[in-house]
Design a protein around this motif. Structure first.
Motif, short mmCIF file in Angstrom:
data_model
loop_
_atom_site.label_atom_id
_atom_site.label_comp_id
_atom_site.label_asym_id
_atom_site.label_seq_id
_atom_site.Cartn_x
_atom_site.Cartn_y
_atom_site.Cartn_z
N TRP A 187 0.91 -1.20 -0.01
CA TRP A 187 -0.16 0.14 -0.01
C TRP A 187 0.85 1.30 -0.01
N ASP A 188 0.31 2.56 -0.40
CA ASP A 188 0.63 3.86 -0.30
C ASP A 188 -0.19 4.45 0.40
N ASP A 189 -0.19 5.73 0.81
CA ASP A 189 -0.98 6.58 1.30
C ASP A 189 -2.51 6.61 0.60
N ILE A 190 -2.52 6.56 -0.56
CA ILE A 190 -3.88 6.58 -1.25
C ILE A 190 -4.60 5.23 -0.75
N ASP A 191 -3.80 4.14 -0.87
CA ASP A 191 -4.47 2.93 -0.59
C ASP A 191 -4.84 2.84 0.90
N VAL A 192 -4.03 3.47 1.93
CA VAL A 192 -4.24 3.40 3.24
C VAL A 192 -5.89 4.19 3.50
N THR A 193 -6.04 5.33 2.67
CA THR A 193 -7.07 6.41 2.67
C THR A 193 -8.23 5.38 2.33
N ARG A 194 -8.13 4.57 1.12
CA ARG A 194 -9.13 3.71 0.58
C ARG A 194 -10.04 2.93 1.38
N ARG A 195 -9.14 2.44 2.43
CA ARG A 195 -9.95 1.60 3.55
C ARG A 195 -10.80 1.94 4.05
N HIS A 196 -11.12 3.51 4.16
CA HIS A 196 -12.16 4.27 4.85
C HIS A 196 -13.27 4.90 4.12
N GLU A 197 -13.31 4.17 2.65
CA GLU A 197 -14.05 4.97 1.61
C GLU A 197 -15.60 4.79 2.22
N GLU A 198 -15.95 3.77 2.81
CA GLU A 198 -17.50 3.80 3.33
C GLU A 198 -17.70 4.87 4.35
N ALA A 199 -16.78 5.07 5.45
CA ALA A 199 -16.81 6.02 6.46
C ALA A 199 -16.74 7.43 5.79
N ILE A 200 -15.98 7.54 4.77
CA ILE A 200 -15.61 8.86 4.01
C ILE A 200 -16.94 9.00 3.22
N ALA A 201 -17.67 8.09 2.61
CA ALA A 201 -18.62 8.40 1.74
C ALA A 201 -19.87 8.76 2.91
N ALA A 202 -20.12 7.90 3.95
CA ALA A 202 -21.44 8.45 4.87
C ALA A 202 -21.20 9.72 5.44
N HIS A 203 -19.92 10.23 5.89
CA HIS A 203 -19.54 11.49 6.36
C HIS A 203 -19.64 12.65 5.17
N ARG A 204 -19.44 12.24 4.22
CA ARG A 204 -19.68 13.44 3.09
C ARG A 204 -21.24 13.37 2.91
N ALA A 205 -21.98 12.24 2.96
CA ALA A 205 -23.38 12.52 2.71
C ALA A 205 -24.25 13.21 3.87
N ALA A 206 -23.82 12.82 5.34
CA ALA A 206 -24.32 13.65 6.19
C ALA A 206 -24.22 14.97 6.09
#
Length: 210
Positions: free
Chosen positions: A172-191
């Motif tokens: 992994w690089d830094d982008i891959d680490v961030t992608r682990r949290h895609e669902e949480a990021i999407a939920a936060h963005r929607a809220a």
């Protein structure tokens, strides 16, 4: 990028301290595309004389070091400018790990993000490894899970953070680490979009952000 846990390869000594990124790859070679390979420029100005001829006494120019994949050196390896091409040069030259007492912070981050292990050992262990390699390269093993470099009868522990280990093992690089949290990021963005639609110009309260 493919992750890894354990590597066996030829270890070579470079008993020099303070090798910086400008030495690892001189700036004049960085305009060339990565696809052309940077390995031939690794430590170019230390390996070549003023006429561009190889310096036979330089450790990496000796025939017996061909194919080496573990570099053992001294403190402050990779200091200087932040050029990621310094890591590319090492990787393209076939190295999987660099063993040293200390590293430039940005270099170490770039190394891990590209699958190169910056194995930080004590100054005493670095000198023991260099002494063992004084007569020439030797087979060695690097084990990320065990956190140790083994060469002959020496087993030297190295420091590696859990975040660094996770990246190397998973490729992994830094982008891959961030992608682990895609669902949480999407939920936060929607809220956030529902609560503050004005943050996204052009979006209605019902549409939110897309």
């Amino acid at each position: 990028m493919t992750g890894w846990r354990r590597h066996e390869g030829l270890a070579v000594a470079l008993p020099v301290e303070g090798i910086d990124t400008d030495q690892l790859i001189p700036a004049r070679f960085m305009s060339r595309p990565r696809s052309a390979g940077y390995g031939g420029y690794l430590l170019h100005d230390m390996r070549r004389d003023a006429e561009g001829h190889p310096v036979p006494a330089f450790p990496l120019e000796r025939p017996e070091t061909a194919g080496a994949s573990i570099l053992v050196t001294r403190r402050n390896f990779g200091g200087g400018s932040s050029r990621e091409a310094a890591v590319y040069a090492l990787i393209d030259a076939g190295f999987r790990a660099v063993v040293a007492p200390s590293f430039g912070d940005i270099f170490a981050g770039n190394a891990v993000n590209n699958g190169l292990l910056p194995a930080q050992v004590s100054a005493e262990d670095a000198e023991r490894l260099l002494a063992a390699l004084a007569a020439g390269p030797l087979g060695a093993e690097v084990d990320i899970d065990a956190g140790a470099v083994t060469l002959g009868g020496l087993a030297c522990p190295f420091a590696l953070s859990e975040a660094q280990r996770e990246k190397l093992v998973n490729g992994w690089d830094d982008i891959d680490v961030t992608r682990r949290h895609e669902e949480a990021i999407a939920a936060h963005r929607a809220a956030l979009a529902a609560a503050r639609p004005w943050l996204w110009p052009g979006a209605t309260r019902d549409q939110g952000a897309r």
